[in-house]
Design a protein around this motif. Sequence first.
Motif, mmCIF file in Angstrom:
data_model
loop_
_atom_site.group_PDB
_atom_site.id
_atom_site.type_symbol
_atom_site.label_atom_id
_atom_site.label_comp_id
_atom_site.label_asym_id
_atom_site.label_seq_id
_atom_site.Cartn_x
_atom_site.Cartn_y
_atom_site.Cartn_z
ATOM 1 N N MET A 134 3.379 -10.040 -2.323
ATOM 2 C CA MET A 134 3.083 -11.006 -1.282
ATOM 3 C C MET A 134 2.500 -12.277 -1.873
ATOM 4 N N ASP A 135 2.900 -13.345 -1.244
ATOM 5 C CA ASP A 135 2.327 -14.612 -1.671
ATOM 6 C C ASP A 135 0.866 -14.715 -1.309
ATOM 7 N N ASP A 136 0.547 -14.004 -0.286
ATOM 8 C CA ASP A 136 -0.786 -14.164 0.299
ATOM 9 C C ASP A 136 -1.857 -13.735 -0.675
ATOM 10 N N ALA A 137 -3.012 -14.195 -0.354
ATOM 11 C CA ALA A 137 -4.155 -13.832 -1.192
ATOM 12 C C ALA A 137 -4.357 -12.336 -1.122
ATOM 13 N N ASN A 182 -13.190 -8.472 5.416
ATOM 14 C CA ASN A 182 -12.208 -8.689 4.351
ATOM 15 C C ASN A 182 -11.892 -7.385 3.650
ATOM 16 N N LEU A 183 -10.650 -7.209 3.475
ATOM 17 C CA LEU A 183 -10.236 -5.997 2.776
ATOM 18 C C LEU A 183 -9.497 -6.346 1.498
ATOM 19 N N SER A 184 -9.793 -5.606 0.500
ATOM 20 C CA SER A 184 -9.035 -5.807 -0.724
ATOM 21 C C SER A 184 -7.782 -4.950 -0.648
ATOM 22 N N VAL A 185 -6.673 -5.637 -0.622
ATOM 23 C CA VAL A 185 -5.413 -4.922 -0.367
ATOM 24 C C VAL A 185 -5.144 -3.821 -1.379
ATOM 25 N N SER A 186 -5.416 -4.139 -2.620
ATOM 26 C CA SER A 186 -5.065 -3.153 -3.634
ATOM 27 C C SER A 186 -5.944 -1.923 -3.583
ATOM 28 N N LEU A 194 1.013 -3.373 3.351
ATOM 29 C CA LEU A 194 1.861 -4.444 3.852
ATOM 30 C C LEU A 194 1.278 -5.078 5.110
ATOM 31 N N VAL A 195 0.751 -4.220 5.978
ATOM 32 C CA VAL A 195 0.188 -4.752 7.210
ATOM 33 C C VAL A 195 -0.985 -5.653 6.915
ATOM 34 N N VAL A 196 -1.859 -5.154 6.075
ATOM 35 C CA VAL A 196 -3.087 -5.914 5.831
ATOM 36 C C VAL A 196 -2.801 -7.224 5.135
ATOM 37 N N SER A 197 -1.795 -7.235 4.283
ATOM 38 C CA SER A 197 -1.550 -8.466 3.533
ATOM 39 C C SER A 197 -0.667 -9.448 4.272
ATOM 40 N N HIS A 198 -0.203 -9.086 5.439
ATOM 41 C CA HIS A 198 0.641 -10.006 6.199
ATOM 42 C C HIS A 198 -0.226 -11.114 6.779
ATOM 43 N N THR A 207 -0.049 -13.011 9.407
ATOM 44 C CA THR A 207 -0.394 -12.959 10.820
ATOM 45 C C THR A 207 -0.981 -11.618 11.206
ATOM 46 N N LEU A 208 -0.301 -10.581 10.812
ATOM 47 C CA LEU A 208 -0.716 -9.251 11.241
ATOM 48 C C LEU A 208 -2.067 -8.887 10.668
ATOM 49 N N GLY A 209 -2.297 -9.390 9.482
ATOM 50 C CA GLY A 209 -3.530 -9.008 8.825
ATOM 51 C C GLY A 209 -4.762 -9.502 9.563
ATOM 52 N N LYS A 210 -4.548 -10.452 10.483
ATOM 53 C CA LYS A 210 -5.718 -10.997 11.162
ATOM 54 C C LYS A 210 -6.069 -10.214 12.401
ATOM 55 N N ASN A 211 -5.282 -9.249 12.698
ATOM 56 C CA ASN A 211 -5.498 -8.498 13.927
ATOM 57 C C ASN A 211 -6.792 -7.699 13.863
ATOM 58 N N GLN A 212 -7.493 -7.743 14.974
ATOM 59 C CA GLN A 212 -8.815 -7.108 15.003
ATOM 60 C C GLN A 212 -8.751 -5.602 14.894
ATOM 61 N N VAL A 213 -7.644 -5.036 15.341
ATOM 62 C CA VAL A 213 -7.604 -3.571 15.372
ATOM 63 C C VAL A 213 -7.720 -2.974 13.971
ATOM 64 N N LEU A 214 -7.368 -3.793 13.020
ATOM 65 C CA LEU A 214 -7.431 -3.269 11.670
ATOM 66 C C LEU A 214 -8.837 -2.829 11.309
ATOM 67 N N ARG A 215 -9.757 -3.600 11.813
ATOM 68 C CA ARG A 215 -11.141 -3.269 11.475
ATOM 69 C C ARG A 215 -11.494 -1.877 11.954
ATOM 70 N N SER A 216 -11.178 -1.666 13.234
ATOM 71 C CA SER A 216 -11.539 -0.356 13.765
ATOM 72 C C SER A 216 -10.725 0.744 13.085
ATOM 73 N N PHE A 217 -9.511 0.421 12.731
ATOM 74 C CA PHE A 217 -8.683 1.437 12.090
ATOM 75 C C PHE A 217 -9.297 1.907 10.790
ATOM 76 N N PHE A 218 -9.806 0.947 10.048
ATOM 77 C CA PHE A 218 -10.298 1.321 8.733
ATOM 78 C C PHE A 218 -11.726 1.800 8.730
ATOM 79 N N THR A 219 -12.484 1.455 9.747
ATOM 80 C CA THR A 219 -13.902 1.776 9.651
ATOM 81 C C THR A 219 -14.341 2.874 10.613
#
Lengths: 517, 384
Positions: B9-12, B21-25, B128-132, B134-146
Motif C-alpha cells: 500500500m502506498d499509505d502510511a 493508530n494501529l501499526s499495520v504490520s 488490508l482494511v486497516v491500511s485502506h 478510507t476504510l481505515g478511518k472507520n470507527q468500528v475498527l477501534r472496537s473491533f480491535f480493542t
Amino acid sequence: MAAERDPPPAGSVGHADLREVEDGEDLFVSTASTLESSPSSPEPASLPVEDVGPSSNGPKPAEILLDDDQEDLFAEATEEVSLDSPEREPILSDGPSPAITPVTPTALIAPRAEPNVIMVSGMFEQSLDELEEEAAGDSFDIQISVSDPEKVGDGMNAYMAYKVTTKTSLTVFSRNDFSVKRRFSDFLGLHSKLASKYMHIGYIVPPAPEKSIVGMTKVKVGKEDLSSTEFVEKRRSALERYLMRTVKHPVLLQDPDVLQFLESSELPRAVSTQALSGAGILRMVNRAADAVNRMTIKMNEADVWFEEKQQQFENLDQQLRKLHGSVEALVCHRKELSVNTASFARSAAMLGNSEDHTALSRALSQLAEVEEKIDQLHQEQAYADFYLFSELLGDYVRLITAVKAVFENRMKTWSKWQDAQLMLQKKREAESKLQFTNKPDKLQQAKDEIKEEIEEWEAKVQQGERDFEQISKTIRKEVGRFEKQRVNDFKVAIIKYLESLVQTQQQVWRESDWAAL
Amino acid sequence: MVVSVSEMMDDAPEVSVSGFNLSVSSIKVTEAIKKENSLVFVVGAQEFPSKKQHFVDRKFEDFEWLQQCLLMPDGIPGLQGIIFPPLPAKPCAFQSNTQEKMIKQLGLLGLDDDWKTYCMALEMYLQLVVSHTTLGKNQVLRSFFTQTQGPGGQAGRKGILNRLSQALEEIKKENHQDVDEFFRNERASNSSLVRLTKATTERLIAVVRTQQNIALACGHFSTTLHLGVGPDEDPAAKTFSKLSLKLSEIIIIVKKNFECVAENNLNILGLGLDLVSRYEESEKEMLFRRTCKLVELEQNSKNLEKAKPAKKANMEEIKKASEKEFRHISDIARLEIQKLHRVRVEVFQQCLTSWCEKQLHAARETSSILSQHLRAFKQLDSTE
C-alpha cells in the motif's frame, strides 16, 4: 561332497584382479569392484529412460565379472555329473517342445535310461573344460538388450516383434555381436523348454513375463494411445530383464535352447504357448493336479534348513507383495501429480495471456507456467523410476513363485523316494517269499533281478534327493545375493535420479529467482 | 507473513483513526482455537505510537460484522466505489468436516488441516482494511480491535437479505451496457480474469492434494519396508533388511520433501492466488454496484423526461443527486481499479519470488541430504 562345502563368500577370492572397467566411470567402478561374484545388473545402462545423473555412463556399462563363482559351481557340477550321468533321465527338449509342465511324474520313474549322450551333462563337461582352459581370461561378459518393438502384420494376427541384441565375449557364442528378431511367444517357448528341463532338478528358472490379453489386443487393434505405448514399453523392459536373468544363471547360459534363442535367425514357432491350445488345457489340468498333490503330500522334513527356508520364502513373498502394492500406489499418485501439474501449468499460462495490462505481470505468469512444465517433466522422470521399482518387485514376486515350485518339486521327489522305498520293501518281501518257496532254479535268477532293481531304485532316488538339495541350496544363495545386488543398484539408481531431479530443479529455481528480481 | 501488505500500500504504515493508530504490520491472527463447535481466532494488534498491545478473541461472525459495518456508512461519497478487501468464506461446522467439504466451502484455504492458511488469510484481510485510506478511518475498527466482547451477530441477517436481492438484480443488470469505455473494458477483463483465476486456483488445489497424497503413500511405503525387517541370521537376508531400512529412510526424506513443497505451494502461491481471486470478485461486486447506480441514473433521467412539469423540479433534483453519486462512485472506482491492478502485480511478484526462494531452499536441502545418503551408501557398499 560338494554339498558340504559352501561356495566361498565370493567377495574374498581374487577380486582385485578381476577389475576390467572400460569406461573408468566413477559410479560403476565402485559398484563393480564391490560386487560379489554374482553379476550385478547392467540394468542402469539398458534402462530406456535417460541416463542416471550427471555423471552418466555411455551406453556400455562396466564389465561385470563372474569368474570364481562359475568355476565353483561347475566344480560341484562335475562331481554330480560323474555320479549321475548314466542314470540321469534324458529330459531333453531338442526337436519339438515336449509337454509344458515342469514335472511329468511318469517320466521321472522311467526305468534305467539309455546311456545316450546326455547333452546336458555333456555340455557341463565341455564348458567346464573350456573354462578351465581359459582360466581367469574369460569373464562373464554378456549384455542383452531388447529393443525396437515393431508391429508386424495386421488385425488380430498382428504381433510385436522385438529385436534381441547380444553383445558378448564369451566363447560359447560364435560371434561377439549379433541380433535376432523374436516375438513374445518365442520368449514363452524358451521359458517352457527351460522349465521342463531344469525345474524338477532344482534350478530356479526365471519366470517369463505374463501374457496380457487386454494389452495385446489394444496393440493389435492399432490403438496408438498412451496406455498401449506404456504396455509395449513395460513388456519390452520385462523381456530384457528376463533374458538377462536367464543368462546370468551359469547353467542356463550353457543350455542349447538359450543359445539357439539368442543366435539363430529362425526359430520354430512355439505354438504350445498359446492360451487356448491343447497344451494350455493340459497345463491347467496339471496345475490342478499339483494343487491336490500339495495338499496330500505330507513330508517329514528331515532338514531343518529347508523348513526355515520355506518359511522365509513365505514371509518374503508376503513382504514383497505388500511392498509391490505400496509402490504401485505411489506410482499411481505420481501419474496423477504429473497430470495435475500439467493442467495447472495450462491454467497459469492462460492467466498470463489474459494479463496484458502489465507486461511484467504477464512475464511472471509465464514464468510460473514454464516452471510448472519443468516440474511436470521431473514428475514423469521420478514416476518412470518408481515404476521400475515396482516392476522389479513384481519380477521378484514371480521369481518366488518359481522358487516355491522348486520346493514343491523337492517334495514330490521326496514322495517318490518314499514310494520307491515302499517298492523296495515289497520287493524284499517278495524276495524273502521266494526264498521260502522251493524253486531253486528260478530263485537265484529272480533274486538277482530283484536285488538289482532294489539297489538301483534306492541309489537313484537317494542321489536325486541329495543333489537336488544341494542345487537348491546353491541357488538359494544365488537368489539372496541377486536380491541384494538388485536392491543395491536400484537404490543407487533411485538416489541418483532424485539427486539429479533435485539439482535440475535447483537450477530452474535459481534462474527464476534471478528473473524475478 | 510472506505477502507483506504494508509494502503494497502506498499509505502510511500507521493509520490514524482519530486518535487510534494501529501499526499495520503488527496486526496478527495467530491461531485458531476450537471452542465448542466454533473456531475462535486470536487477533493481536499494536497501537502506534503508544505500543500498546491488544489481544482479543474473535469469531468468524465478528469478522462478518466488521465487513458489514464498513459497507454501511452513507456519509462518505462514493463509498460504493471502493473495492472492499475480501473476507474469506465462512468455515463450516465441525462435525461433518471432511476435506472434500472444506475445500468446497473454503477453496484453497480448506487444504490446510491446521487452519494456518486460513488464519493468514484473515490476517491479510485485517491488514488490508486497516491500511485502506478510507476504510481505515472507520470507527468500528477501534472496537473491533480493542473490545474484549465480540460485537458479532447483529448484522448477520441483513447480510443475507442483501445477498438475495442482489442475486435477483444481478441477472438483470449484469449485461447492461456501460457509458464509459474505461469501465466497459474493465468489466470485460474482470469477468474473464475471475474465471481464469478461479480455474487456476482449482488446479493448484488438485496439485497440492496430490502432493499430500504422495507424501502419505511414501509414509506407507516406508512403514511396509520396516515391517519386513526382523532378526535374521542368514547374511543375505540381513543385508536385505539393512537395505530395506536404508531405503525407508530415503523414502521418508522424499516424503518430507513433498510435504514441504506442498506447503510452499499452498501457503505462498496458493494464498496469493486466493487473495487475488477474491479481490477480483470484490471488484466484480463493486462494478456491479456502479452499474446499478448507472441503471438508476438512467432510470431517473428517463423519469425526468417523462415527468410532468409539476414534478419536474423534484425529478431534476433526484437526477442530479444520483448523477453526482454516480460520478463520485466512478471517480473513486477508477482510482481503486488502478490501485487494484498495481496491487495485483505486486502480489504476484512477491508471491512468485518468495515461492521460488522457498522451493529452491527446499530443493537444495533435499539434494544435500540425498547426496549425503548416497555417499554413505556407496561407502557401505564398498566395505561389504
